[in-house]
Write an enzyme that holds these catalytic residues in place. Sequence first.
Site, PDB file in Angstrom:
ATOM      1  N   GLU A  97     -43.246  21.904 -21.432  1.00 35.30           N
ATOM      2  CA  GLU A  97     -41.963  22.532 -21.733  1.00 35.30           C
ATOM      3  C   GLU A  97     -42.049  23.402 -22.984  1.00 35.30           C
ATOM      4  O   GLU A  97     -41.258  24.318 -23.161  1.00 35.30           O
ATOM      5  CB  GLU A  97     -40.890  21.435 -21.915  1.00 35.30           C
ATOM      6  N   LYS A 150     -30.904  24.090 -12.169  1.00 37.49           N
ATOM      7  CA  LYS A 150     -29.567  23.506 -12.350  1.00 37.49           C
ATOM      8  C   LYS A 150     -28.501  24.468 -11.837  1.00 37.49           C
ATOM      9  O   LYS A 150     -27.547  24.056 -11.171  1.00 37.49           O
ATOM     10  CB  LYS A 150     -29.305  23.243 -13.842  1.00 37.49           C
ATOM     11  N   HIS A 181     -61.464   8.369  -8.391  1.00 33.91           N
ATOM     12  CA  HIS A 181     -61.606   8.140  -6.950  1.00 33.91           C
ATOM     13  C   HIS A 181     -60.598   8.961  -6.156  1.00 33.91           C
ATOM     14  O   HIS A 181     -60.436   8.755  -4.953  1.00 33.91           O
ATOM     15  CB  HIS A 181     -61.465   6.647  -6.649  1.00 33.91           C
TER      16      HIS A 181
END
Length: 452
Positions: A290, A425, A311
């Site tokens: 961010e 948003k 793995h």
Amino acid sequence: MKMEMIKLDIRKAACFLAEGAVEGMEKQTKAAHKALEDGTSKGSDFLGWLHLPSSLTPEFLQDIKTTADTLRRECDTIVVAGIGGSYLGARAVIEALGNSFAWLTNKGENPNILFAGNNIGEDYLAELLAYLKGRRFGVINISKSGTTTETALAFRLLRSLCEEERGKETARRVIVAITDAKKGAARTTADKEGYKSYVIPDNVGGRFSVLTPVGLLPIACAGFDIDLLVKGAADMEKHAAEAPYAENIAEQYAAVRNLLYAGGKKIEVLANFQPKLHFMNEWWKQLYGESEGKELKGIFPAAVDFTTDLHSMGQWLQEGERTIFETVISVEQSEHELRFPHDEENLDGLNFLEGKRIDEVNRMAELGTQIAHVDGGVPNIRIVLPRLDAYYLGQLIYFFELGCGISGNVLGVNPFNQPGVEAYKKNMFALLSKPGYEAESEAIRERLKKEA
Ligand code: PA5
């Protein structure tokens, strides 16, 4: 116990750079650091974290501990409602310091700490509410803006269940708000209901807020030593303010990762060899992602838990596109002692390890991985912690925060804003017909019709 400083080893990264490149970054990196100190960097109204550790008073820390004691006394379970910077730091520390099976084996000495308000999963919330029904639970509601949808939704549900289960009077004692001093729904509700509340300082952004009540209260509720955590951070603050460039680990980290980025290493993979550090990775990812990912630039922060992910991601890391570098959090000493057992039949052929500390096997896995990845063209940075305790986690947190501030300045972005987070948003509110979003609602529906 002897206190040391955590160490940074950049030798296996510097060997991928031109000779003298790290030394050559001194002026630029020091200037980026100074710009934070002088308050002249971009986003300078969000520098409250810079001298936060050294400015926390014993009285303030005592107040946090007193509130934590009340919650610990009155609750078997505490739900921390928050998202992003409003929960990741607390979760990172609590999981790093806690017993991996605490919530299964808990004999009541510490409350279980659960997390909500960090997703919109209907099943998650329904299952959480079902679990909490009939339990002595409390809520720490954390939101700087006080209006974040995920957190506000969880808080509505949790508050209502808490009042229903425990009665309004008790609910008032076991709900704590951590939010803005004046604005937002979380503040309004806290003031109206008379909840104990704490203020998130205006000049501390969410992802830099772990050493405010945002992180400190949940960590204290979990039973961990916040004085030691803050001391670790304050010692790192002092180190960073005084150390010359060659010894200044936050400056060195910022310089090396910017050099690697400029040389085409676009992805930084943070790796740990301790499952307890999983959420430290998550916190770091948010902090760097961010802060730096903007203006069409920024290292992409990825994270892996080793040896688990060797793995799953090991193949890619070893032989995929060479645009990555690796930063490993290495812990020198484990808390417990456990040795590789003998097996009479030796069907797995592992008796050659008999009697060795499991930690030594892990350490060799770490070294073997480093050699393999460096040979495979992956620069490697190591951050070495003597132990996983509150003191060294405090150092690590401040080291990463400062490294991030300096690094963002070197990159030339404002590390303290996050304008890009608003885009989803806006669309979500338009799609859900939020009042005030009428024009956006119409536009997005038109667009979806055309795209259908
Ligand atoms: O770092 C940040 O600022 C964000 O990740 C916020 O912490 C996150 O969006 C939550 O915001 P708020 O605390 O306002 O609910």
